[in-house]
Design a protein around this motif. Structure first.
Motif, short mmCIF file in Angstrom:
data_model
loop_
_atom_site.label_atom_id
_atom_site.label_comp_id
_atom_site.label_asym_id
_atom_site.label_seq_id
_atom_site.Cartn_x
_atom_site.Cartn_y
_atom_site.Cartn_z
N VAL A 21 23.79 -29.18 -16.57
CA VAL A 21 25.08 -29.65 -17.06
C VAL A 21 25.33 -31.01 -16.45
CG1 VAL A 21 27.56 -29.19 -17.08
CG2 VAL A 21 25.95 -27.28 -17.15
N PHE A 22 25.55 -32.00 -17.30
CA PHE A 22 25.84 -33.35 -16.82
C PHE A 22 27.14 -33.83 -17.41
CE2 PHE A 22 21.22 -33.05 -16.47
CZ PHE A 22 21.05 -33.43 -15.15
N SER A 23 27.83 -34.66 -16.67
CA SER A 23 29.12 -35.20 -17.09
C SER A 23 29.17 -36.67 -16.74
CB SER A 23 30.24 -34.43 -16.37
OG SER A 23 31.45 -35.10 -16.45
N ASP A 24 29.94 -37.44 -17.47
CA ASP A 24 30.07 -38.86 -17.15
C ASP A 24 31.28 -39.13 -16.25
OD1 ASP A 24 32.07 -38.40 -18.95
OD2 ASP A 24 31.49 -39.97 -20.36
N GLY A 25 31.84 -38.10 -15.70
CA GLY A 25 32.99 -38.26 -14.81
C GLY A 25 33.30 -36.92 -14.16
N ASP A 26 34.54 -36.77 -13.72
CA ASP A 26 34.96 -35.51 -13.12
C ASP A 26 34.92 -34.42 -14.17
OD1 ASP A 26 35.39 -36.62 -10.63
OD2 ASP A 26 37.49 -37.11 -11.05
N ALA A 27 34.27 -33.33 -13.83
CA ALA A 27 34.16 -32.21 -14.76
C ALA A 27 35.44 -31.39 -14.74
CB ALA A 27 32.96 -31.34 -14.39
N ASP A 28 35.94 -31.04 -15.89
CA ASP A 28 37.09 -30.17 -16.04
C ASP A 28 36.61 -28.75 -15.81
OD1 ASP A 28 39.31 -28.75 -16.93
OD2 ASP A 28 38.88 -29.11 -19.04
N ALA A 29 37.15 -28.07 -14.80
CA ALA A 29 36.68 -26.73 -14.44
C ALA A 29 36.82 -25.76 -15.60
CB ALA A 29 37.46 -26.21 -13.23
N THR A 30 37.90 -25.84 -16.35
CA THR A 30 38.10 -24.95 -17.49
C THR A 30 37.06 -25.23 -18.57
OG1 THR A 30 40.45 -24.87 -17.02
CG2 THR A 30 39.76 -24.13 -19.19
N GLY A 31 36.80 -26.51 -18.82
CA GLY A 31 35.81 -26.89 -19.82
C GLY A 31 34.42 -26.44 -19.45
N VAL A 32 34.06 -26.59 -18.18
CA VAL A 32 32.74 -26.17 -17.70
C VAL A 32 32.62 -24.65 -17.83
CG1 VAL A 32 31.25 -25.95 -15.67
CG2 VAL A 32 32.37 -28.12 -16.17
N THR A 33 33.65 -23.93 -17.42
CA THR A 33 33.64 -22.47 -17.53
C THR A 33 33.47 -22.04 -18.98
OG1 THR A 33 34.99 -22.24 -15.54
CG2 THR A 33 34.94 -20.36 -17.04
N GLY A 34 34.19 -22.68 -19.88
CA GLY A 34 34.08 -22.36 -21.30
C GLY A 34 32.69 -22.64 -21.84
N LEU A 35 32.15 -23.79 -21.48
CA LEU A 35 30.81 -24.17 -21.94
C LEU A 35 29.76 -23.19 -21.44
CD1 LEU A 35 28.88 -26.30 -23.24
CD2 LEU A 35 28.81 -27.37 -20.99
#
Length: 146
Positions: A21-35
């Motif tokens: 999992v890669f992100s271009d900034g701070d990862a949204d915890a809810t978004g990561v959990t959903g993904l």
């Protein structure tokens, strides 16, 4: 399409395993959990077997009881292992107080417990998909009591 050298190459190296999992900034915890909770292949396999994946510890026990037909399919096995690990992590994050997804710098997702212990759920999922042990419910039980 049958490509002999590709088949031989895969046999020598084994299937690719893992998820990143890669992100271009701070990862949204809810978004990561959903993904990470999507686990489409595992959900599809479970649904075909009549197992409802409701993000509970009981659903992990039901998964442990499935007949492992996927072990005969070299193409599905690594993907199902990823999904099994991500689903295990999803159940832990949603039911164990203080548990959260942690993304290592290389993009590898793990579950971090309040104690600071990190659980490589993807590795556990691959082992479960390949051999059936440790059972997903057993890993969950060990994590939940810690």
């Amino acid at each position: 399409m049958d490509i002999p050298f590709l088949g031989n190459w895969r046999k020598k190296r084994g299937p690719a395993v893992g998820v990143a999992v890669f992100s271009d900034g701070d990862a949204d915890a809810t978004g990561v959990t959903g993904l990470l909770s999507e686990c489409e292949l595992l959900r599809s396999q479970a649904e075909q077997a009549g197992v409802e994946l409701d993000d509970s510890a009981a659903s992990l026990e039901a998964l442990d009881q499935l007949l492992p037909r996927w072990r005969d399919d070299e193409e599905i096995l690594p993907w199902l292992g990823n999904d099994a690990g991500l689903y295990l992590g999803t159940v832990i994050v949603r039911t164990v107080p203080g548990a959260a997804w942690e993304i290592w710098p290389n993009g590898h997702p793990v579950v971090r417990l309040v104690s600071g212990r990190e659980i490589d759920v993807v590795a556990d999922g691959h082992t479960w998909a390949s051999t059936g042990a440790p059972e997903l419910s057993q890993v969950y039980a060990e994590v939940a009591e810690a």
